[in-house]
Design a protein around this motif. Structure first.
Motif, PDB file in Angstrom:
ATOM      1  N   VAL A  38       0.964  -1.132   0.065  1.00  0.00           N
ATOM      2  CA  VAL A  38       0.014   0.062   0.131  1.00  0.00           C
ATOM      3  C   VAL A  38       0.987   1.275   0.073  1.00  0.00           C
ATOM      4  O   VAL A  38       0.713   2.345  -0.640  1.00  0.00           O
ATOM      5  CB  VAL A  38      -0.965  -0.032   1.225  1.00  0.00           C
ATOM      6  N   GLU A  39       2.144   1.220   0.617  1.00  0.00           N
ATOM      7  CA  GLU A  39       2.834   2.520   0.667  1.00  0.00           C
ATOM      8  C   GLU A  39       3.503   2.716  -0.500  1.00  0.00           C
ATOM      9  O   GLU A  39       3.552   3.837  -0.912  1.00  0.00           O
ATOM     10  CB  GLU A  39       3.788   2.097   2.060  1.00  0.00           C
ATOM     11  N   ARG A  40       3.956   1.533  -1.345  1.00  0.00           N
ATOM     12  CA  ARG A  40       4.533   1.411  -2.452  1.00  0.00           C
ATOM     13  C   ARG A  40       3.580   2.266  -3.499  1.00  0.00           C
ATOM     14  O   ARG A  40       3.937   2.909  -4.137  1.00  0.00           O
ATOM     15  CB  ARG A  40       5.065   0.170  -2.842  1.00  0.00           C
ATOM     16  N   GLY A  41       2.385   1.991  -3.398  1.00  0.00           N
ATOM     17  CA  GLY A  41       1.089   2.719  -4.309  1.00  0.00           C
ATOM     18  C   GLY A  41       1.084   2.426  -5.776  1.00  0.00           C
ATOM     19  O   GLY A  41       0.687   3.331  -6.538  1.00  0.00           O
ATOM     20  N   ASP A  42       1.290   1.157  -5.929  1.00  0.00           N
ATOM     21  CA  ASP A  42       1.254   0.648  -7.357  1.00  0.00           C
ATOM     22  C   ASP A  42       0.118  -0.251  -7.883  1.00  0.00           C
ATOM     23  O   ASP A  42      -0.140  -0.349  -8.883  1.00  0.00           O
ATOM     24  CB  ASP A  42       2.598   0.170  -7.995  1.00  0.00           C
ATOM     25  N   THR A  43      -0.257  -0.765  -6.846  1.00  0.00           N
ATOM     26  CA  THR A  43      -1.307  -1.950  -7.013  1.00  0.00           C
ATOM     27  C   THR A  43      -2.678  -1.986  -6.382  1.00  0.00           C
ATOM     28  O   THR A  43      -3.663  -2.259  -7.091  1.00  0.00           O
ATOM     29  CB  THR A  43      -0.511  -3.347  -6.735  1.00  0.00           C
ATOM     30  N   TYR A  44      -2.638  -1.626  -5.006  1.00  0.00           N
ATOM     31  CA  TYR A  44      -3.777  -1.598  -4.292  1.00  0.00           C
ATOM     32  C   TYR A  44      -4.305   0.092  -3.994  1.00  0.00           C
ATOM     33  O   TYR A  44      -3.341   0.861  -3.843  1.00  0.00           O
ATOM     34  CB  TYR A  44      -3.501  -2.104  -3.103  1.00  0.00           C
ATOM     35  N   PRO A  45      -5.504   0.176  -4.145  1.00  0.00           N
ATOM     36  CA  PRO A  45      -5.968   1.499  -4.044  1.00  0.00           C
ATOM     37  C   PRO A  45      -6.184   2.136  -2.831  1.00  0.00           C
ATOM     38  O   PRO A  45      -6.507   3.391  -2.509  1.00  0.00           O
ATOM     39  CB  PRO A  45      -7.510   1.507  -4.665  1.00  0.00           C
ATOM     40  N   GLN A  46      -5.968   1.244  -1.586  1.00  0.00           N
ATOM     41  CA  GLN A  46      -6.063   2.095  -0.246  1.00  0.00           C
ATOM     42  C   GLN A  46      -4.935   2.824  -0.121  1.00  0.00           C
ATOM     43  O   GLN A  46      -3.830   2.960  -0.476  1.00  0.00           O
ATOM     44  CB  GLN A  46      -5.781   0.757   0.851  1.00  0.00           C
TER      45      GLN A  46
END
Length: 258
Positions: free
Chosen positions: A89-97
């Motif tokens: 989630v912190e990386r921010g490339d795959t999940y929308p949370q």
């Protein structure tokens, strides 16, 4: 089970997950560089290159099964999964949370339907998987995990590979397992609603496994690691691709079997 469309009941099982679980797979080997610059055929992991897939239940079952781990007896395993998920989630490339999930939120999110976990090692049954005192003790053995949830009410799936173990073919192992377990749970079809175009590895995987690409949604999600919305914000809007599998008209290839 809960969904964006309200509570949707889990379908009647079409068979026993015990017929395909525990599911065993051989990990892809990666060559290691030697001092002279050449490579050899040994894996960068230890010599055990086997993996086992188990079901993972949120609560203990009244019926002990050889293919199911319980979050109540393997709490640190769930904690390790939670840590891996929040890193993604912190990386921010795959999940929308937009923010990391707390423990309860993660458990409800990933174990709110049918959960599955891929562990390094060749296990005959769930009893052979020992509990561990700390989440960190799972670092070298937690390979990946995925869920299956109702989705209008066909099903959806969410997948996570432990970044420490990328390059071992884990996406393919879990993707093929997904195609084997979903019909047994009772779903007739699967649709991945939002595979963001920034999730390059997943898009390549679903195409390679034979999923139908049925649509693209412009600006479907705002991801932490993409684009600029102004100021210091890193979030940006990303298109999403939809992938579909109809189990009644698309037989699962024999080579995807256990």
């Amino acid at each position: 089970m809960s969904s964006a469309y309200g509570a949707i009941a889990r379908p009647l099982s079409a068979g026993s997950l015990g017929s395909v679980l525990p599911r065993h797979a051989t990990l892809r080997q990666q060559p290691t560089e030697q001092q002279n610059g050449h490579t050899n055929g040994h894996s960068t992991q230890d010599q055990n290159n086997q993996a086992t897939l188990f079901a993972l239940s949120k609560a203990p079952s009244s019926t002990v099964t050889h293919f199911t781990l319980s979050a109540s007896t393997h709490t640190t395993l769930v904690s390790a999964m939670h840590k891996v998920f929040n890193t993604e989630v912190e990386r921010g490339d795959t999940y929308p949370q937009e923010f990391p999930l707390d423990e309860e939120q993660f458990t409800n999110y990933f174990l709110g339907g049918d959960g599955f976990v891929l562990i390094k090692g060749d296990y005959k049954d769930a009893e052979g998987v020992e509990s561990r005192g700390k989440a960190e003790e799972w670092d070298k053995d937690l390979l990946g995990f995925f869920y299956v949830k109702p989705n209008f009410p066909i099903c959806n799936g969410g997948f996570m590979v432990n970044p420490r173990h990328r390059g071992l073919g884990l996406g393919g192992i879990m993707g093929k397992a997904f195609l084997k377990v979903v019909p047994l749970i009772g779903y007739k079809a699967s649709m991945f609603n939002l595979v963001f175009e920034s999730n390059v590895a997943s898009i390549k995987l679903w195409r390679r496994l034979g999923f139908k690409e049925i649509g693209r949604i412009p600006n479907a999600g705002r991801l932490r690691g993409q684009g600029e919305l102004g100021g210091d914000a890193k979030e940006g809007y990303v298109d999403a691709i939809q992938f579909y599998w109809d189990f009644e008209s698309m037989p699962v290839p024999v080579e995807y079997g256990a």
